[in-house]
Write a protein that holds these residues in place. Sequence first.
Motif, PDB file in Angstrom:
ATOM      1  N   ARG A  21       0.083  87.922 -17.303  1.00  0.00           N
ATOM      2  CA  ARG A  21       1.299  87.574 -18.027  1.00  0.00           C
ATOM      3  C   ARG A  21       2.050  86.470 -17.281  1.00  0.00           C
ATOM      4  NH1 ARG A  21       1.460  91.198 -21.945  1.00  0.00           N
ATOM      5  NH2 ARG A  21       0.681  93.289 -21.609  1.00  0.00           N
ATOM      6  N   ARG A  22       2.791  85.674 -18.032  1.00  0.00           N
ATOM      7  CA  ARG A  22       3.534  84.576 -17.431  1.00  0.00           C
ATOM      8  C   ARG A  22       4.488  85.092 -16.360  1.00  0.00           C
ATOM      9  NH1 ARG A  22       6.385  80.373 -21.226  1.00  0.00           N
ATOM     10  NH2 ARG A  22       4.248  79.650 -21.331  1.00  0.00           N
ATOM     11  N   ARG A  23       5.138  86.222 -16.637  1.00  0.00           N
ATOM     12  CA  ARG A  23       6.072  86.791 -15.660  1.00  0.00           C
ATOM     13  C   ARG A  23       5.356  87.049 -14.334  1.00  0.00           C
ATOM     14  NH1 ARG A  23      10.978  90.108 -16.051  1.00  0.00           N
ATOM     15  NH2 ARG A  23      10.941  89.385 -18.171  1.00  0.00           N
ATOM     16  N   THR A  24       4.126  87.535 -14.393  1.00  0.00           N
ATOM     17  CA  THR A  24       3.358  87.797 -13.184  1.00  0.00           C
ATOM     18  C   THR A  24       3.117  86.510 -12.407  1.00  0.00           C
ATOM     19  OG1 THR A  24       2.268  89.640 -14.288  1.00  0.00           O
ATOM     20  CG2 THR A  24       1.226  88.823 -12.299  1.00  0.00           C
ATOM     21  N   SER A  25       2.819  85.426 -13.113  1.00  0.00           N
ATOM     22  CA  SER A  25       2.591  84.143 -12.454  1.00  0.00           C
ATOM     23  C   SER A  25       3.858  83.661 -11.756  1.00  0.00           C
ATOM     24  CB  SER A  25       2.127  83.098 -13.474  1.00  0.00           C
ATOM     25  OG  SER A  25       0.908  83.479 -14.043  1.00  0.00           O
ATOM     26  N   VAL A  26       4.983  83.799 -12.416  1.00  0.00           N
ATOM     27  CA  VAL A  26       6.257  83.379 -11.818  1.00  0.00           C
ATOM     28  C   VAL A  26       6.577  84.246 -10.611  1.00  0.00           C
ATOM     29  CG1 VAL A  26       8.746  83.191 -12.214  1.00  0.00           C
ATOM     30  CG2 VAL A  26       7.144  82.424 -13.975  1.00  0.00           C
ATOM     31  N   GLU A  27       6.378  85.551 -10.731  1.00  0.00           N
ATOM     32  CA  GLU A  27       6.642  86.449  -9.605  1.00  0.00           C
ATOM     33  C   GLU A  27       5.745  86.113  -8.421  1.00  0.00           C
ATOM     34  OE1 GLU A  27       6.115  90.256 -11.436  1.00  0.00           O
ATOM     35  OE2 GLU A  27       8.159  90.297 -12.242  1.00  0.00           O
ATOM     36  N   ARG A  28       4.477  85.799  -8.669  1.00  0.00           N
ATOM     37  CA  ARG A  28       3.573  85.410  -7.581  1.00  0.00           C
ATOM     38  C   ARG A  28       4.065  84.152  -6.887  1.00  0.00           C
ATOM     39  NH1 ARG A  28      -2.644  85.912  -9.673  1.00  0.00           N
ATOM     40  NH2 ARG A  28      -2.887  88.137  -9.320  1.00  0.00           N
ATOM     41  N   PHE A  29       4.521  83.170  -7.680  1.00  0.00           N
ATOM     42  CA  PHE A  29       5.028  81.932  -7.094  1.00  0.00           C
ATOM     43  C   PHE A  29       6.239  82.217  -6.214  1.00  0.00           C
ATOM     44  CE2 PHE A  29       8.103  78.457  -7.287  1.00  0.00           C
ATOM     45  CZ  PHE A  29       7.382  77.465  -6.635  1.00  0.00           C
ATOM     46  N   ILE A  30       7.173  83.007  -6.708  1.00  0.00           N
ATOM     47  CA  ILE A  30       8.390  83.321  -5.951  1.00  0.00           C
ATOM     48  C   ILE A  30       8.037  84.048  -4.661  1.00  0.00           C
ATOM     49  CG2 ILE A  30      10.504  84.713  -5.967  1.00  0.00           C
ATOM     50  CD1 ILE A  30      10.709  83.995  -8.986  1.00  0.00           C
TER      51      ILE A  30
END
Length: 63
Positions: free
Chosen positions: A29-38
């Motif tokens: 999910r996109r949220r997972t990608s953003v959380e990984r980046f953060i």
Amino acid sequence: MEDLVLTIPIQDAAFVETLAKRMGWTMRRRRTSVERFIESCPKTPQMTDEEIQAEVNAVRYGK
């Protein structure tokens, strides 16, 4: 491999996840990608505010 962004209705998500598993694709999910980046970002800044301002001034004013 190609990364794609696919927007689907939430009620179809389970079907698409099943299809992805059967096809051997990786899905997140996109949220997972953003959380990984953060989470991968440094916790402490590498530059002080003064150093950042000096860099901006050097580029902007050639100093």
